[in-house]
Design a protein around this motif. Structure first.
Motif, short mmCIF file in Angstrom:
data_model
loop_
_atom_site.label_atom_id
_atom_site.label_comp_id
_atom_site.label_asym_id
_atom_site.label_seq_id
_atom_site.Cartn_x
_atom_site.Cartn_y
_atom_site.Cartn_z
N ILE A 35 52.22 50.02 29.29
CA ILE A 35 51.45 49.84 30.53
C ILE A 35 50.07 50.46 30.39
O ILE A 35 49.06 49.86 30.80
CB ILE A 35 52.21 50.44 31.72
N PHE A 36 50.00 51.64 29.79
CA PHE A 36 48.72 52.32 29.62
C PHE A 36 47.79 51.53 28.70
O PHE A 36 46.61 51.32 29.01
CB PHE A 36 48.95 53.73 29.06
N LEU A 37 48.31 51.09 27.56
CA LEU A 37 47.48 50.35 26.59
C LEU A 37 47.01 49.02 27.17
O LEU A 37 45.84 48.67 27.07
CB LEU A 37 48.26 50.12 25.30
N LEU A 38 47.94 48.28 27.77
CA LEU A 38 47.56 47.00 28.35
C LEU A 38 46.62 47.19 29.53
O LEU A 38 45.69 46.39 29.72
CB LEU A 38 48.81 46.22 28.78
N GLY A 39 46.84 48.23 30.32
CA GLY A 39 45.95 48.51 31.44
C GLY A 39 44.54 48.85 30.98
O GLY A 39 43.55 48.35 31.52
N GLY A 41 43.21 48.06 28.11
CA GLY A 41 42.63 46.86 27.53
C GLY A 41 42.16 45.89 28.60
O GLY A 41 41.07 45.31 28.50
N ASN A 42 42.98 45.70 29.64
CA ASN A 42 42.58 44.82 30.73
C ASN A 42 41.35 45.35 31.45
O ASN A 42 40.50 44.58 31.91
CB ASN A 42 43.73 44.65 31.72
N GLY A 43 41.25 46.69 31.57
CA GLY A 43 40.07 47.28 32.18
C GLY A 43 38.81 46.97 31.41
O GLY A 43 37.77 46.63 31.98
N LEU A 44 38.89 47.08 30.07
CA LEU A 44 37.74 46.74 29.23
C LEU A 44 37.39 45.26 29.33
O LEU A 44 36.22 44.88 29.43
CB LEU A 44 38.03 47.12 27.77
N ILE A 45 38.44 44.42 29.28
CA ILE A 45 38.21 42.97 29.35
C ILE A 45 37.60 42.58 30.70
O ILE A 45 36.65 41.80 30.76
CB ILE A 45 39.54 42.21 29.11
N ASN A 46 38.15 43.15 31.78
CA ASN A 46 37.61 42.85 33.11
C ASN A 46 36.17 43.32 33.25
O ASN A 46 35.34 42.67 33.90
CB ASN A 46 38.46 43.49 34.20
N ALA A 47 35.87 44.49 32.63
CA ALA A 47 34.49 45.00 32.68
C ALA A 47 33.55 44.07 31.92
O ALA A 47 32.43 43.80 32.38
CB ALA A 47 34.44 46.41 32.10
N MET A 48 33.99 43.58 30.77
CA MET A 48 33.17 42.66 30.00
C MET A 48 32.90 41.38 30.79
O MET A 48 31.77 40.89 30.84
CB MET A 48 33.87 42.33 28.67
N LYS A 49 33.94 40.86 31.42
CA LYS A 49 33.77 39.64 32.22
C LYS A 49 32.86 39.90 33.42
O LYS A 49 32.02 39.07 33.77
CB LYS A 49 35.13 39.13 32.69
N HIS A 50 33.07 41.06 34.05
CA HIS A 50 32.27 41.38 35.23
C HIS A 50 30.80 41.55 34.88
O HIS A 50 29.93 41.01 35.57
CB HIS A 50 32.80 42.67 35.87
N ASN A 51 30.54 42.28 33.79
CA ASN A 51 29.15 42.53 33.40
C ASN A 51 28.45 41.25 32.96
O ASN A 51 27.28 41.03 33.27
CB ASN A 51 29.10 43.56 32.27
N PHE A 375 35.07 50.44 32.89
CA PHE A 375 36.37 49.87 33.24
C PHE A 375 36.27 49.19 34.61
O PHE A 375 35.61 49.70 35.51
CB PHE A 375 37.46 50.95 33.30
N VAL A 376 36.95 48.06 34.72
CA VAL A 376 37.08 47.37 36.00
C VAL A 376 38.54 46.97 36.18
O VAL A 376 39.09 46.21 35.38
CB VAL A 376 36.18 46.11 36.08
N ASN A 377 39.17 47.53 37.20
CA ASN A 377 40.56 47.20 37.53
C ASN A 377 41.49 47.28 36.31
O ASN A 377 42.08 46.27 35.88
CB ASN A 377 40.63 45.79 38.13
N PRO A 378 41.65 48.48 35.72
CA PRO A 378 42.52 48.63 34.54
C PRO A 378 44.00 48.65 34.92
O PRO A 378 44.65 49.70 34.96
CB PRO A 378 42.08 49.97 33.95
N THR A 379 44.55 47.50 35.23
CA THR A 379 45.94 47.41 35.66
C THR A 379 46.66 46.33 34.88
O THR A 379 46.05 45.52 34.19
CB THR A 379 46.03 47.08 37.16
N VAL A 380 47.98 46.33 35.01
CA VAL A 380 48.80 45.26 34.44
C VAL A 380 49.64 44.67 35.58
O VAL A 380 49.84 45.32 36.60
CB VAL A 380 49.72 45.76 33.31
N GLY A 381 50.11 43.47 35.37
CA GLY A 381 50.89 42.81 36.40
C GLY A 381 52.27 43.43 36.56
O GLY A 381 52.81 44.06 35.63
#
Length: 419
Positions: A35-39, A41-51, A375-381
């Motif tokens: 959960i921590f790793l995927l969260g 990673g998702n935070g970095l990915i969301n930040a990249m998309k957001h920026n 980071f943007v929304n570093p969460t997992v489903g």
């Protein structure tokens, strides 16, 4: 599952605190890490998309650089300053792909004031395409238009953050005058501030700023949208052709990439998407291997647990316990322990991601050209959380089930001889 069975499982766990703790740690750690790793990673990915989502993908921004090659009798290390001739060349020479050409010229270090309130800002003269390329969302009024450019109107547009430094209600500034340096400008628009930006830039018409501050034909940068460039190869070919044309305007080597800086947001988006795909795959591989290590840990402990309890199972059978009741005991114990500690691991993982969001998620990095959030929304489903827990439960149950079946089938006399 009745109360007697639960009491028996609780008593067993209390008698074997270390074994239970090790089993629980293996489960909690495996679920926490995935959960921590995927969260993260998702935070970095969301930040990249957001920026990257702050800008129009099919757009380019061009500014001058420094030559690195001698050319046409001139030495290297010359500064290249763009001018209106380059803007005309962009409009006329590349009309097959280029559209909505604009430019920017800026004057820094000006006080923007309204009464006693003020801030130190930068006045940028732009064309209407600035709002399109940088996705400015107007909250009140309008952006710079063609009539402002034609008539050299003294009008300004600013974001709501800057407006609040002058008045409490940004929308109330529309139609009012503010001082920019020694000049009075009418506010015609308020747009939504970029939450990642700390810019103090206010916009006016390009011709207004250029004339008032005697910029002549100088341009800080050229920006434009384009069409018909759908692949990386097509974009690279266009960039080479465009660079060669502008470089020749300044007697620079047509192949000198340092003489002209081109920010192509389309190829940047392609690179970002490729990086996101690689990162997403890598995170899942790491996460699955981390979960697998937890599965192995749980399985080993369950195997040891069943082996240690062979004598106990023999005694149970000797006093009339059925094999199915022994199997059911192992299954229930595995499910309860794995579910309990899995839930703890899940909560810890979610808490760690929330902590990242509350700390690093509010950290803005300034690259000099632009600012971005870490980071943007570093969460997992929830499906990932429940799926990881289910894998742990099933693996622990299966690991203990096979040896438990053997132990349940063994004759009591043989079970009692096991050391």
């Amino acid at each position: 599952m009745n109360a007697d069975l639960l009491n028996e499982i609780w008593a067993t766990a209390r008698r074997n605190k270390l074994r239970t703790a090790l089993t629980g740690f293996a489960v909690a750690w495996g679920i926490f890490m995935i959960i921590f790793l995927l969260g993260a990673g998702n935070g970095l990915i969301n930040a990249m998309k957001h920026n990257s989502g702050q800008f129009l993908d099919n757009s380019m921004v061009v500014s001058g650089g420094w030559t690195t090659m001698p050319y046409d009798g001139l030495k290297e290390d010359r500064s290249i300053e763009l001018n209106t001739r380059d803007m005309d060349a962009t409009n006329e020479g590349f009309s097959d792909h280029v559209e909505n050409v604009g430019a920017k010229v800026s004057q820094q270090g000006l006080d923007v004031s309204k009464g006693a309130n003020y801030f130190k800002g930068e006045l940028s003269g732009v064309y209407p395409n600035e709002a399109i390329i940088n996705k400015r969302k107007m909250l009140a009024g309008r952006f710079i238009n063609d009539i402002d450019i034609e008539r050299r109107r003294k009008v300004v547009v600013m974001d709501d953050k800057l407006a609040r430094q002058l008045v409490s209600d940004p929308a109330s500034l529309i139609g009012q005058y503010v001082h920019v340096g020694p000049f009075a400008f009418q506010v015609v628009g308020i747009y939504q501030a970029d939450e990642n930006s700390r810019s103090t830039e206010v916009y006016s018409a390009f011709t207004t700023v250029s004339t008032m501050f005697s910029k002549g034909n100088r341009i800080d940068n050229i920006s434009f949208t384009f069409h018909g460039l759908d692949t990386k190869e097509q974009n690279e070919a266009f960039e080479d052709s465009y660079r060669a044309r502008i470089n020749r305007n300044h007697r620079a080597d047509p192949t000198d990439k340092s003489a002209l800086w081109i920010w192509n947001r389309f190829t940047q988006a392609l690179q970002m998407n490729t990086g996101i795909d690689i990162m997403h795959t890598a995170l899942w591989i790491i996460g699955l291997f981390t979960l697998l290590s937890g599965v192995v840990g749980v399985s080993n402990i369950m195997l040891i647990t069943v082996k240690e309890r062979t004598r106990e199972f023999g005694i149970r059978k000797a006093i009339g316990a059925r094999p199915s009741s022994i199997l059911w005991l192992i299954i229930c114990e595995s499910i309860i322990i794995t579910t309990f500690f899995g839930y703890i691991g899940m909560l810890c993982g979610i808490g760690a991601n929330a902590y990242m969001d509350a700390t690093l998620g509010h950290t803005v990095i300034n690259s000099g050209l632009f600012q971005f959030t870490m980071f943007v929304n570093p969460t997992v489903g929830l499906d990932v959380c429940l799926g990881a827990t289910a894998v742990m439960i099933i693996s622990g149950t299966l690991a203990g089930l096979l040896p438990a079946r053997r132990a349940a089938r063994i004759r009591p006399i043989e079970a009692l001889r096991v050391e």
